[in-house]
Design a protein around this motif. Sequence first.
Motif, PDB file in Angstrom:
ATOM      1  N   SER A  97      -4.351   7.873   6.189  1.00 56.91           N
ATOM      2  CA  SER A  97      -3.528   6.722   5.782  1.00 56.91           C
ATOM      3  C   SER A  97      -2.385   7.378   4.756  1.00 56.91           C
ATOM      4  O   SER A  97      -1.350   6.625   4.750  1.00 56.91           O
ATOM      5  CB  SER A  97      -4.391   5.615   4.815  1.00 56.91           C
ATOM      6  OG  SER A  97      -4.993   6.429   3.751  1.00 56.91           O
ATOM      7  N   VAL A 122      -0.883   0.752  -1.517  1.00 58.62           N
ATOM      8  CA  VAL A 122      -2.152   0.401  -0.889  1.00 58.62           C
ATOM      9  C   VAL A 122      -2.391   1.555  -0.113  1.00 58.62           C
ATOM     10  O   VAL A 122      -1.577   2.447   0.537  1.00 58.62           O
ATOM     11  CB  VAL A 122      -2.213  -0.839   0.045  1.00 58.62           C
ATOM     12  CG1 VAL A 122      -3.441  -0.789   0.764  1.00 58.62           C
ATOM     13  CG2 VAL A 122      -1.946  -2.118  -0.546  1.00 58.62           C
ATOM     14  N   GLY A 123      -3.802   1.863   0.162  1.00 60.18           N
ATOM     15  CA  GLY A 123      -4.364   3.036   0.944  1.00 60.18           C
ATOM     16  C   GLY A 123      -4.416   4.433   0.179  1.00 60.18           C
ATOM     17  O   GLY A 123      -4.037   5.420   1.041  1.00 60.18           O
ATOM     18  N   GLY A 148      -7.610  -6.793   7.283  1.00 59.20           N
ATOM     19  CA  GLY A 148      -6.499  -6.813   6.157  1.00 59.20           C
ATOM     20  C   GLY A 148      -6.155  -8.306   6.214  1.00 59.20           C
ATOM     21  O   GLY A 148      -6.103  -8.910   7.207  1.00 59.20           O
ATOM     22  N   ASP A 206      -4.242  -5.596  -4.020  1.00 58.51           N
ATOM     23  CA  ASP A 206      -3.299  -4.352  -3.612  1.00 58.51           C
ATOM     24  C   ASP A 206      -2.534  -4.969  -2.363  1.00 58.51           C
ATOM     25  O   ASP A 206      -3.429  -5.337  -1.436  1.00 58.51           O
ATOM     26  CB  ASP A 206      -4.179  -3.131  -3.639  1.00 58.51           C
ATOM     27  CG  ASP A 206      -4.933  -2.639  -4.739  1.00 58.51           C
ATOM     28  OD1 ASP A 206      -4.124  -2.844  -5.744  1.00 58.51           O
ATOM     29  OD2 ASP A 206      -5.857  -2.113  -4.634  1.00 58.51           O
ATOM     30  N   TRP A 207      -1.546  -5.137  -2.355  1.00 62.69           N
ATOM     31  CA  TRP A 207      -0.870  -5.452  -1.109  1.00 62.69           C
ATOM     32  C   TRP A 207       0.547  -4.857  -1.104  1.00 62.69           C
ATOM     33  O   TRP A 207       1.236  -4.246  -2.058  1.00 62.69           O
ATOM     34  CB  TRP A 207      -0.539  -6.868  -1.272  1.00 62.69           C
ATOM     35  CG  TRP A 207       0.098  -7.355  -2.642  1.00 62.69           C
ATOM     36  CD1 TRP A 207      -0.044  -7.561  -3.705  1.00 62.69           C
ATOM     37  CD2 TRP A 207       1.550  -7.524  -2.680  1.00 62.69           C
ATOM     38  NE1 TRP A 207       0.441  -7.874  -4.704  1.00 62.69           N
ATOM     39  CE2 TRP A 207       1.704  -7.865  -4.061  1.00 62.69           C
ATOM     40  CE3 TRP A 207       2.939  -7.276  -1.879  1.00 62.69           C
ATOM     41  CZ2 TRP A 207       2.858  -7.943  -4.560  1.00 62.69           C
ATOM     42  CZ3 TRP A 207       4.135  -7.637  -2.398  1.00 62.69           C
ATOM     43  CH2 TRP A 207       4.035  -7.996  -4.116  1.00 62.69           C
ATOM     44  N   ASP A 224      -0.937  -1.450   9.120  1.00 60.31           N
ATOM     45  CA  ASP A 224      -1.947  -0.869   8.915  1.00 60.31           C
ATOM     46  C   ASP A 224      -2.712  -2.271   9.034  1.00 60.31           C
ATOM     47  O   ASP A 224      -2.904  -2.982   7.864  1.00 60.31           O
ATOM     48  CB  ASP A 224      -2.015  -0.358   7.548  1.00 60.31           C
ATOM     49  CG  ASP A 224      -3.508   0.650   7.198  1.00 60.31           C
ATOM     50  OD1 ASP A 224      -4.558  -0.008   7.772  1.00 60.31           O
ATOM     51  OD2 ASP A 224      -3.382   1.075   6.309  1.00 60.31           O
ATOM     52  N   ARG A 226      -5.990  -2.739   7.982  1.00 60.86           N
ATOM     53  CA  ARG A 226      -6.942  -2.813   6.907  1.00 60.86           C
ATOM     54  C   ARG A 226      -6.204  -3.159   5.462  1.00 60.86           C
ATOM     55  O   ARG A 226      -6.814  -2.890   4.414  1.00 60.86           O
ATOM     56  CB  ARG A 226      -7.834  -1.493   6.785  1.00 60.86           C
ATOM     57  CG  ARG A 226      -8.624  -1.556   8.041  1.00 60.86           C
ATOM     58  CD  ARG A 226      -9.801  -0.174   7.884  1.00 60.86           C
ATOM     59  NE  ARG A 226     -10.790  -0.236   7.159  1.00 60.86           N
ATOM     60  CZ  ARG A 226     -11.512   0.466   7.003  1.00 60.86           C
ATOM     61  NH1 ARG A 226     -11.744   1.459   7.750  1.00 60.86           N
ATOM     62  NH2 ARG A 226     -12.683   0.202   6.253  1.00 60.86           N
ATOM     63  N   THR A 227      -4.896  -3.111   5.448  1.00 61.56           N
ATOM     64  CA  THR A 227      -4.002  -3.204   4.357  1.00 61.56           C
ATOM     65  C   THR A 227      -3.678  -4.764   4.311  1.00 61.56           C
ATOM     66  O   THR A 227      -3.336  -5.459   5.124  1.00 61.56           O
ATOM     67  CB  THR A 227      -2.753  -2.670   4.365  1.00 61.56           C
ATOM     68  OG1 THR A 227      -3.191  -1.099   4.617  1.00 61.56           O
ATOM     69  CG2 THR A 227      -1.913  -2.677   3.295  1.00 61.56           C
ATOM     70  N   ASP A 228      -3.561  -5.423   2.878  1.00 57.72           N
ATOM     71  CA  ASP A 228      -3.057  -6.769   2.626  1.00 57.72           C
ATOM     72  C   ASP A 228      -1.505  -6.598   2.808  1.00 57.72           C
ATOM     73  O   ASP A 228      -1.003  -5.823   1.788  1.00 57.72           O
ATOM     74  CB  ASP A 228      -3.779  -7.355   1.485  1.00 57.72           C
ATOM     75  CG  ASP A 228      -5.159  -7.564   1.413  1.00 57.72           C
ATOM     76  OD1 ASP A 228      -5.971  -7.815   2.387  1.00 57.72           O
ATOM     77  OD2 ASP A 228      -5.830  -7.441   0.396  1.00 57.72           O
TER      78      ASP A 228
END
Length: 423
Positions: A97, A122-123, A148, A206-207, A224, A226-228
Motif C-alpha cells: 500500500s 490512509v494505508g 472500504g 481515516d479517509w 484502493d 480497503r480505504t475510506d
Amino acid sequence: RLWNSPYCRVVQHIQTMAFPVATAHRFVVLIFEVILVCGFISYLPKCVMLLSHIWTGSTDVDPSTIIRLDHGSNSTHAKLFNLPIPDSKHRVVTMSSLHYLEMLNRLQENTHYVRPNPRGIVGSSNRTIVLRYRTNISTGLEPPPDAGHLSAIFMGRTGNRMLIYAGLYGVARRNGMRHVISAKNKLLTLFKLNATVVQKARPGQDWVQYVIGGGYDKRTEYLDPRTDVELVGFFSDWKYRQHVMRDLVQNHFRFRDAIQQEADKFLRHSMTKFHLSPSDVVVIAVHIRRTDLLHRREQEGRTEWIAGGPYFRHAVAFFNRLFKNKTMYVVCSDDIEWAKVNFIAKRPTVFSIGHSADVDFAILSCCNHSIITTGTFGSWSAYLAGGVTVYHNPGSPTEVPLGVTYRKANSTQDPMRAWIALS
C-alpha cells in the motif's frame, strides 16, 4: 550354422554390450531423480502454501484487496508513472500500500487528486494491494464484508445530486467498495435509495479525498478498495454510470410512496378530466425551465439557448405527427404563467400547479415520452420516463423525419445520443 547366422551374431553383440547399457541406464535414472528432488525442494514452499489454502478453504488472492486496471487503455499512462501493468500472462501484480500511495502521489503532480486528511494518510500499514487484470471494466462487483467506504460531496439541486449519486454508485461498483450517503442527503426524501446511510459526513476515521478531473477521470477505476474515500466532482461523463444505469433505475431511483401516489393521482385526474384512459392516449411530459436560467443566459448574452414558444410548437407538431394526434401533454415549469401563455398544443393539456418540485419530478418521470429544456432536472426525468425525448438545441432543424425517431444509442454511449434535437 544357426549360431553363426547374422541374427545370432547380433544377439551375441548385444550380450557383450549389456553391462555398458545397464550402466548408462542407471546413470540417466539418477540424473532424473536429482532433477525431481531439486524441483520438489524449490517448489516446497508453494506446495505448503497450496496445501494450507486447500485446508483452510481460502485462495491466494484476498478479494477484498483487489484493484482493477483496464490494461488496454491504461498501458501508456501506467508506463509513464512506472505502474505495474497486468497482462494476459501475468494477470496479478502485487505491491504494498505504501508503494501504491507513492504512485498516487506521482499521479497528483500539478493536480488536486489526493488530499489526505489532517489525521494522517490512509494505508500506513504495509498491507498488500493486488492489481488484477480485467477485460471488461463495465462489470460491477459486489463489495466484500471488509470493503472500504466510498462517499461523495453532494452539491446543487435534485438533478445534480442524482448525477453525483449515480457517479458515486458507479465508481463503488467498479472498485468493489461500499457506497455511503449522509442521513441528511435530500435525495432520501425523494427516493428509496439502496445505499448505506451514515450519520457523519465523512466515510470513516481515516479517509482520503479525491477531486476528480473534468470529463472522465480514469484513475477512479483503481481506487484502493480497503480505504475510506470521499469523491468530489459532478460525474457529468456518462462512463461513470453506464454500467449501473439499469440498476439505478430499478433499485435506487424509486420514488417514496407518498410522492408516487400524489403523482399517480394527478395523472389519473388529468385523464379523467378529458375522458381519456391510458389505452387510448400517449402522455407527453413537458419540462419548461426559465427563471434562474433566463437570468443567467441574459447575463451571458446567450439568449438563443432559452427555449421559447417556437421550440415547443415544433416539438408538439413532431409528437402529434408521430402518434397521430393521440396525445396528451403534462406541463411542469418554474414559470407556470409563462407556460400557460406560450405552450399551445391544440391537444388535451394539463399544467401542474401547487405541487412541490419532488412531485413535479415524479409526474414527469411517469409519462410516456418527454419534451425538455436545459438542465439535469429535465434530463433525469426523461431518463426515468424512457421513450422518445426531444430537447432544445439552437441551430438544429425545426422538424425531423419520423424514421429517425426510434434510433438506438450504443449501449456504451449516453442515451442522449438517441434523443432528438429541435430548435
